[in-house]
Design an enzyme around this catalytic site. Structure first.
Site, PDB file in Angstrom:
ATOM      1  N   HIS A  60       0.827  -1.208   0.000  1.00  0.00           N
ATOM      2  CA  HIS A  60       0.000   0.000   0.000  1.00  0.00           C
ATOM      3  C   HIS A  60       0.862   1.258   0.000  1.00  0.00           C
ATOM      4  O   HIS A  60       0.536   2.240  -0.689  1.00  0.00           O
ATOM      5  CB  HIS A  60      -0.921   0.011   1.224  1.00  0.00           C
ATOM      6  CG  HIS A  60      -2.164  -0.803   1.060  1.00  0.00           C
ATOM      7  ND1 HIS A  60      -3.412  -0.355   1.410  1.00  0.00           N
ATOM      8  CD2 HIS A  60      -2.350  -2.059   0.563  1.00  0.00           C
ATOM      9  CE1 HIS A  60      -4.316  -1.289   1.138  1.00  0.00           C
ATOM     10  NE2 HIS A  60      -3.687  -2.337   0.637  1.00  0.00           N
ATOM     11  N   ASP A  68       8.126   5.193   0.626  1.00  0.00           N
ATOM     12  CA  ASP A  68       8.651   6.357   1.347  1.00  0.00           C
ATOM     13  C   ASP A  68       8.067   6.532   2.741  1.00  0.00           C
ATOM     14  O   ASP A  68       8.238   7.586   3.371  1.00  0.00           O
ATOM     15  CB  ASP A  68       8.410   7.627   0.529  1.00  0.00           C
ATOM     16  CG  ASP A  68       6.926   7.840   0.205  1.00  0.00           C
ATOM     17  OD1 ASP A  68       6.067   7.092   0.747  1.00  0.00           O
ATOM     18  OD2 ASP A  68       6.618   8.756  -0.580  1.00  0.00           O
TER      19      ASP A  68
END
Length: 327
Positions: A60, A68
């Site tokens: 996800h 990140d």
């Protein structure tokens, strides 16, 4: 000539991901791998659903706006709609978040300000996949954590079970993944569970002529109706994605799909669409082929949209930016 070929290959790699390497922390945080590995072992041994939870969390995060750790940011007055609060992320595992945050806290004591939350997620995901029987694949390190987190990006990035196969393929293609890579990554459904509400429309009041989706195996559908009988009163009710070997990372999911034992409509589509069925059949008969392709696809996913240099930061806490975002 050889130099020219190598140079051209280098140019084909996104510059940000080209900066990553597996030995990134050898000098600056030599205990990084050991700390992650030990915490992963402890958590998975205590909470067997951790591996599936972290793997889903990693997907996800990466597929939305790159790997990140933007998914960790909590909404606040300065950033009221963070990625974590998107509807499609509300069911992500609390244990998955807890594991990463615990590892981060330990690393901040050992080597403060050095290891990113995004690198922790990537390393922990690989270690957990391996721990539950899946393939080992190298993890390149050196990611920075994001400087923004926007919930509106989630719905336009993640595939859903309600999409057509065309839509699902297009979602992956937008991130430069092939159909084969998409099928391999979907094999992650070999572990974990799905809440009943996500597939209730297949087992209750499916159509005016049938209570259940006729593409489901009849006995499987009957069992799901029993397991999920009170799902409207208890939204936590769920069923294993792979009823044959729910805690082991293997190729059983693909055999299940071909036998009508897939929970989601997208599982059925994977086993019936002419573009994906041959790959599903191959993986169901050849676990090594699945492991090989899954490993390659995970390596590719792990460097998707990574931030390096001034494009990111090393957060002190995974759930907060080091700076206050502009209004």
């Amino acid at each position: 000539m050889a130099f020219a070929i190598i140079f051209l290959l280098f140019l084909s790699i996104p510059f940000s991901s080209a900066k990553l390497n597996p030995d990134y922390y050898n000098a600056t945080c030599p205990d990084f791998a050991r700390i992650v590995r030990e915490q992963v072992f402890t958590k998975q041994s205590t909470v067997p659903a951790t591996a599936a939870g972290v793997l889903r969390l990693f997907f996800h995060d990466c597929i939305t706006d790159g790997c990140d750790a933007s998914i960790f940011i909590s909404s606040n007055a300065y950033n009221p709609h963070a990625e974590r609060d998107a509807d499609m992320n509300m069911s992500l595992s609390g244990d998955a978040f807890d594991l990463v945050i615990k590892i981060k806290n330990m690393l901040e004591l050992t080597c403060p300000g050095v290891v990113s939350c995004s690198d922790i997620v990537a390393q922990a995901t690989r270690d957990l996949v391996k721990m539950v029987g899946g393939p080992y694949f190298p993890v390149r390190l050196g990611r920075k954590d994001s400087l923004e987190s926007n919930a509106s990006k989630v719905a336009t990035s993640l595939p859903t079970q309600y999409m057509t196969m065309d839509d699902i393929i297009n979602r992956f293609a937008a991130r430069k993944f092939t159909v084969r890579e998409m099928v391999a990554l979907t094999g992650a459904h070999t572990i974990g569970f799905t809440h009943c509400k996500e597939f209730a429309n297949r087992i209750f009041n499916f159509s005016p002529t049938s209570q259940v989706d006729p593409t489901l195996h009849p006995k499987f559908a009957e069992g799901l109706r029993h397991v999920c009988a009170n799902y409207t009163k208890d939204p936590s009710m769920s069923a294993f994605n792979d009823p044959r070997s729910p805690s082991k990372f293997d190729n059983a999911y693909f055999g299940n799909v071909l036998k009508g034992l897939g929970l989601l409509r997208s599982d059925y589509l994977l086993g019936s669409d002419p573009r994906t069925r041959p790959i599903v059949e191959e993986y169901s008969m050849n676990e090594q082929a699945f492991f090989r392709d899954f490993s390659k696809a995970m390596e590719k996913l792990a460097v998707l949209g990574v931030k390096t240099g001034n494009a990111g930061e090393i957060r002190s806490r995974c759930d907060q930016f080091n700076h206050i975002p502009s209004a």
